[in-house]
Design a protein around this motif. Structure first.
Motif, PDB file in Angstrom:
ATOM      1  N   TYR A  96       3.931   5.544  -5.308  1.00 48.91           N
ATOM      2  CA  TYR A  96       3.006   4.411  -5.364  1.00 48.91           C
ATOM      3  C   TYR A  96       3.128   3.662  -6.690  1.00 48.91           C
ATOM      4  N   ALA A  97       3.940   4.209  -7.621  1.00 48.30           N
ATOM      5  CA  ALA A  97       3.921   3.699  -8.997  1.00 48.30           C
ATOM      6  C   ALA A  97       4.263   2.216  -9.104  1.00 48.30           C
ATOM      7  N   ASP A  98       5.129   1.688  -8.227  1.00 47.85           N
ATOM      8  CA  ASP A  98       5.527   0.284  -8.396  1.00 47.85           C
ATOM      9  C   ASP A  98       4.575  -0.693  -7.695  1.00 47.85           C
ATOM     10  N   GLY A  99       3.529  -0.168  -7.071  1.00 51.20           N
ATOM     11  CA  GLY A  99       2.525  -1.061  -6.493  1.00 51.20           C
ATOM     12  C   GLY A  99       2.959  -1.793  -5.240  1.00 51.20           C
ATOM     13  N   GLN A 100       4.134  -1.448  -4.712  1.00 50.07           N
ATOM     14  CA  GLN A 100       4.620  -2.113  -3.496  1.00 50.07           C
ATOM     15  C   GLN A 100       4.144  -1.357  -2.260  1.00 50.07           C
ATOM     16  N   VAL A 101       4.208  -2.027  -1.106  1.00 52.76           N
ATOM     17  CA  VAL A 101       4.012  -1.298   0.148  1.00 52.76           C
ATOM     18  C   VAL A 101       5.241  -0.408   0.344  1.00 52.76           C
ATOM     19  N   GLN A 102       5.011   0.866   0.599  1.00 56.66           N
ATOM     20  CA  GLN A 102       6.133   1.793   0.804  1.00 56.66           C
ATOM     21  C   GLN A 102       6.217   2.120   2.282  1.00 56.66           C
ATOM     22  N   LYS A 103       7.427   1.963   2.838  1.00 57.62           N
ATOM     23  CA  LYS A 103       7.605   2.269   4.259  1.00 57.62           C
ATOM     24  C   LYS A 103       8.608   3.406   4.390  1.00 57.62           C
ATOM     25  N   LEU A 104       8.147   4.530   4.913  1.00 57.49           N
ATOM     26  CA  LEU A 104       9.007   5.715   5.007  1.00 57.49           C
ATOM     27  C   LEU A 104       9.130   6.171   6.460  1.00 57.49           C
ATOM     28  N   TYR A 105      10.287   6.779   6.771  1.00 60.62           N
ATOM     29  CA  TYR A 105      10.426   7.369   8.122  1.00 60.62           C
ATOM     30  C   TYR A 105      11.046   8.748   8.047  1.00 60.62           C
ATOM     31  N   TYR A 106      10.868   9.496   9.098  1.00 64.34           N
ATOM     32  CA  TYR A 106      11.450  10.845   9.183  1.00 64.34           C
ATOM     33  C   TYR A 106      11.815  11.125  10.632  1.00 64.34           C
ATOM     34  N   ALA A 131       3.535   3.825   6.612  1.00 63.25           N
ATOM     35  CA  ALA A 131       3.530   2.691   5.685  1.00 63.25           C
ATOM     36  C   ALA A 131       2.312   2.829   4.777  1.00 63.25           C
ATOM     37  N   PHE A 132       2.554   2.843   3.481  1.00 61.80           N
ATOM     38  CA  PHE A 132       1.478   3.060   2.513  1.00 61.80           C
ATOM     39  C   PHE A 132       1.164   1.791   1.740  1.00 61.80           C
ATOM     40  N   GLY A 133      -0.111   1.582   1.461  1.00 64.00           N
ATOM     41  CA  GLY A 133      -0.476   0.546   0.497  1.00 64.00           C
ATOM     42  C   GLY A 133      -0.916  -0.774   1.085  1.00 64.00           C
ATOM     43  N   SER A 134      -1.200  -0.837   2.382  1.00 67.30           N
ATOM     44  CA  SER A 134      -1.712  -2.100   2.925  1.00 67.30           C
ATOM     45  C   SER A 134      -2.760  -1.840   4.005  1.00 67.30           C
ATOM     46  N   GLU A 135      -3.830  -2.625   3.933  1.00 63.76           N
ATOM     47  CA  GLU A 135      -4.870  -2.540   4.952  1.00 63.76           C
ATOM     48  C   GLU A 135      -4.746  -3.688   5.944  1.00 63.76           C
ATOM     49  N   TYR A 287      -4.823   6.055   8.320  1.00 66.10           N
ATOM     50  CA  TYR A 287      -5.455   7.170   7.597  1.00 66.10           C
ATOM     51  C   TYR A 287      -5.734   6.653   6.178  1.00 66.10           C
ATOM     52  N   ASN A 288      -6.835   5.910   6.064  1.00 63.67           N
ATOM     53  CA  ASN A 288      -7.084   5.204   4.802  1.00 63.67           C
ATOM     54  C   ASN A 288      -7.604   6.098   3.687  1.00 63.67           C
ATOM     55  N   GLN A 289      -8.012   7.340   4.035  1.00 59.36           N
ATOM     56  CA  GLN A 289      -8.514   8.227   2.973  1.00 59.36           C
ATOM     57  C   GLN A 289      -7.566   9.359   2.616  1.00 59.36           C
ATOM     58  N   LEU A 290      -6.549   9.553   3.433  1.00 61.59           N
ATOM     59  CA  LEU A 290      -5.734  10.768   3.302  1.00 61.59           C
ATOM     60  C   LEU A 290      -4.993  10.859   1.963  1.00 61.59           C
ATOM     61  N   VAL A 291      -4.443   9.739   1.500  1.00 57.59           N
ATOM     62  CA  VAL A 291      -3.670   9.774   0.256  1.00 57.59           C
ATOM     63  C   VAL A 291      -4.574  10.233  -0.900  1.00 57.59           C
ATOM     64  N   ALA A 292      -5.782   9.684  -0.960  1.00 56.90           N
ATOM     65  CA  ALA A 292      -6.717  10.086  -2.019  1.00 56.90           C
ATOM     66  C   ALA A 292      -7.134  11.545  -1.835  1.00 56.90           C
ATOM     67  N   GLU A 293      -7.352  11.939  -0.588  1.00 58.65           N
ATOM     68  CA  GLU A 293      -7.729  13.341  -0.340  1.00 58.65           C
ATOM     69  C   GLU A 293      -6.642  14.319  -0.752  1.00 58.65           C
ATOM     70  N   MET A 294      -5.404  13.865  -0.732  1.00 58.01           N
ATOM     71  CA  MET A 294      -4.286  14.726  -1.132  1.00 58.01           C
ATOM     72  C   MET A 294      -3.992  14.590  -2.628  1.00 58.01           C
ATOM     73  N   PRO A 300      -4.421   3.039   1.343  1.00 59.27           N
ATOM     74  CA  PRO A 300      -4.443   3.238   2.798  1.00 59.27           C
ATOM     75  C   PRO A 300      -3.048   3.562   3.333  1.00 59.27           C
ATOM     76  N   GLY A 301      -3.018   4.090   4.536  1.00 65.43           N
ATOM     77  CA  GLY A 301      -1.734   4.369   5.192  1.00 65.43           C
ATOM     78  C   GLY A 301      -1.869   4.195   6.686  1.00 65.43           C
ATOM     79  N   ILE A 302      -0.720   3.988   7.318  1.00 65.77           N
ATOM     80  CA  ILE A 302      -0.695   3.904   8.793  1.00 65.77           C
ATOM     81  C   ILE A 302       0.680   4.329   9.270  1.00 65.77           C
ATOM     82  N   GLY A 303       0.733   4.931  10.444  1.00 68.16           N
ATOM     83  CA  GLY A 303       2.039   5.335  10.973  1.00 68.16           C
ATOM     84  C   GLY A 303       1.938   5.819  12.391  1.00 68.16           C
ATOM     85  N   PHE A 304       3.077   6.293  12.896  1.00 78.97           N
ATOM     86  CA  PHE A 304       3.089   6.923  14.221  1.00 78.97           C
ATOM     87  C   PHE A 304       4.092   8.052  14.250  1.00 78.97           C
ATOM     88  N   GLY A 305       3.989   8.890  15.279  1.00 81.82           N
ATOM     89  CA  GLY A 305       4.993   9.907  15.562  1.00 81.82           C
ATOM     90  C   GLY A 305       5.387   9.768  17.024  1.00 81.82           C
TER      91      GLY A 305
END
Ligand code: HAM
Length: 424
Positions: A96-106, A131-135, A287-294, A300-305
């Motif tokens: 999260y350090a660069d303040g950008q929206v981060q989009k990751l996949y696995y 995807a992290f960092g956008s609501e 999952y807008n609280q999960l990153v802070a909870e961890m 905020p974050g959002i994704g799918f599996g």
């Protein structure tokens, strides 16, 4: 006694493996197109990670985890899903350090101790994005759209998006209170598992598979009526974007998903597969609280599996993956030790030039070698006979036409390259 694979696991090879590769190729190509970068996290994590993220009152944590103690007396768990590990990795590596929206996949195996059946296994595979960092509701729509794009690219038809909002914490508090009030008069009729959840996590009851609860659910209050103003607005905007993108969806008021970290948008992809009980081919949400909870920042974050076995089942049902049998460019037919020695070097030159080639390693007769060439769908065979080699040449035969010509050894690579260029 022969050792067999564990119940609920699969060996994948041959034609089925080729279908997996086709699916994975589409997935990786589209993930790149939508700007998602791959992240690989461990297949096992500290058990606590899943307790805290997936949630202690979920089926996954209560009944389905492969948990073990390692030799150092640590409690570890084979990952039952991908989001928890990626969120941990995102926080631990400060992405999260660069303040950008981060989009990751696995893309990889997940493990759940479930009752195996068609489309439900104990080791299964997911493609997931986070995807992290956008609501912004636009990203909710984009996430849902990426899944639909994958299905369309595969040729999978009639996929339905089921959509709900599980609200922000304010909305949920009010709603949970309503649910407790609604279910309490029926407490005696609830299955033990649901009764135990009534006061700890009443929204879990909406996801109950128990038949006696199903009837009650029809009358249960809907989350939508308890959404806070910002949550309701966000949900409206997500729907408006989906309409703009022409992504058909149905509002499903009972959809709460089987994991506790969701807030706001929740969705599932559904396709009708006769014969298979499980036709939810994917699911996700915010999952807008999960990153802070961890232990990370308030992001905020959002994704799918997506469940890859289930997608492949649906594709098989609809006949949308065609089998492309593998072919080779050239099979080298040998006769004796001298021709085999020549073939070994020739094979290396061909492969280094990118020509798919093979030879016989069982000292078989010519007829058997030609059969092998056919089985490999060889376009050409190069016959390294005694006469040919004396002239520093091979006989090159095109299998489809039976046409045969002499080609000098040193010209073979060029000749086959030319042929390859004609077809590719
Ligand atoms: P999930 O709904 O638990 O969500 O799983 C996603 C998909 O994995 C399911 O829709 C299904 O297709 C497939 N799946 C689940 N269990 C099995 C099984 N036993 N056998 C075969 N396929 C299965 C998640 O796992 C979340 N992490 C999704 C997510 C990502 N939410 C936000 N980001």
């Amino acid at each position: 006694m022969k050792v067999q694979r564990p119940r609920g696991t699969n060996d994948i090879w041959g034609k089925e493996m080729r279908h997996w590769h086709q699916l994975e190729d589409v997935i990786r190509r589209l993930a790149r197109l939508y700007q998602y970068q791959e992240m690989r996290t461990p297949l096992f994590e500290q058990t606590e990670l899943f307790l805290r993220s997936v949630g202690e009152t979920t089926d996954i944590v209560e009944k389905e985890m492969y948990t073990f103690t390692d030799r150092g007396d640590r409690s570890l768990t084979l990952r039952p899903e991908g989001t928890a590990g990626v969120v941990r990795g995102f926080v631990e590596n400060k992405l999260y350090a660069d303040g950008q929206v981060q989009k990751l996949y696995y893309l990889g195996p997940m493990f759940r101790y479930e009752n195996p059946q068609a489309g439900r296994s104990r080791q299964f595979h997911q493609f997931g994005i986070e995807a992290f960092g956008s609501e912004d509701p636009a990203i909710d729509a984009e996430v849902i759209a990426l899944g639909m794009h994958i299905f369309r690219e595969l040729g999978l038809k009639d996929v339905v998006v089921q959509l709900n909002s599980v609200g922000d914490s304010e909305s949920r508090e009010r709603y949970q209170q309503q649910l407790i009030e609604f279910f309490t008069p029926y407490e005696d009729q609830l299955a033990p598992v649901d009764r135990s959840r009534l006061h700890r996590n009443p929204m879990r009851i909406l996801d109950s598979k128990e038949p006696q609860v199903q009837e009650l659910l029809a009358e249960a209050p809907a989350m939508l009526d308890y959404l806070s103003k910002p949550a309701a607005q966000h949900f409206q905007q997500v729907q408006a974007y989906l309409e703009k993108l022409e992504i058909p969806f149905v509002y499903e008021p009972r959809l709460v998903r089987g994991l506790d970290y969701y807030t706001m948008t929740a969705f599932e992809y559904y396709v009708d597969v006769p014969g298979a009980q499980a036709s939810t081919i994917g699911g996700g949400g915010r999952y807008n609280q999960l990153v802070a909870e961890m232990g990370g920042p308030e992001l905020p974050g959002i994704g799918f599996g997506l469940g890859l076995e289930r997608i492949l089942l649906a594709c098989a049902e609809q006949g949308c993956l065609v089998d492309e049998e593998p072919t080779i460019d050239c099979y080298l037919v040998t006769f004796d030790q001298a021709s085999r020695e020549t073939a070994v070097s020739l094979l290396q030159s061909l492969r280094q030039a990118g020509i798919r080639a093979e030879m016989d390693y069982q000292s078989r007769k010519m007829k058997a070698q030609l059969k092998a060439a056919n089985r490999l769908n060889a376009r050409f065979v190069a016959i390294l006979g005694e006469d040919e080699l004396q002239n520093g040449a091979v006989s090159l035969k095109e299998m489809a036409t039976g046409e045969q010509r002499q080609v000098q050894l040193e010209a073979l690579v060029q000749e086959l390259k030319k042929e390859q260029d004609k077809t590719e």
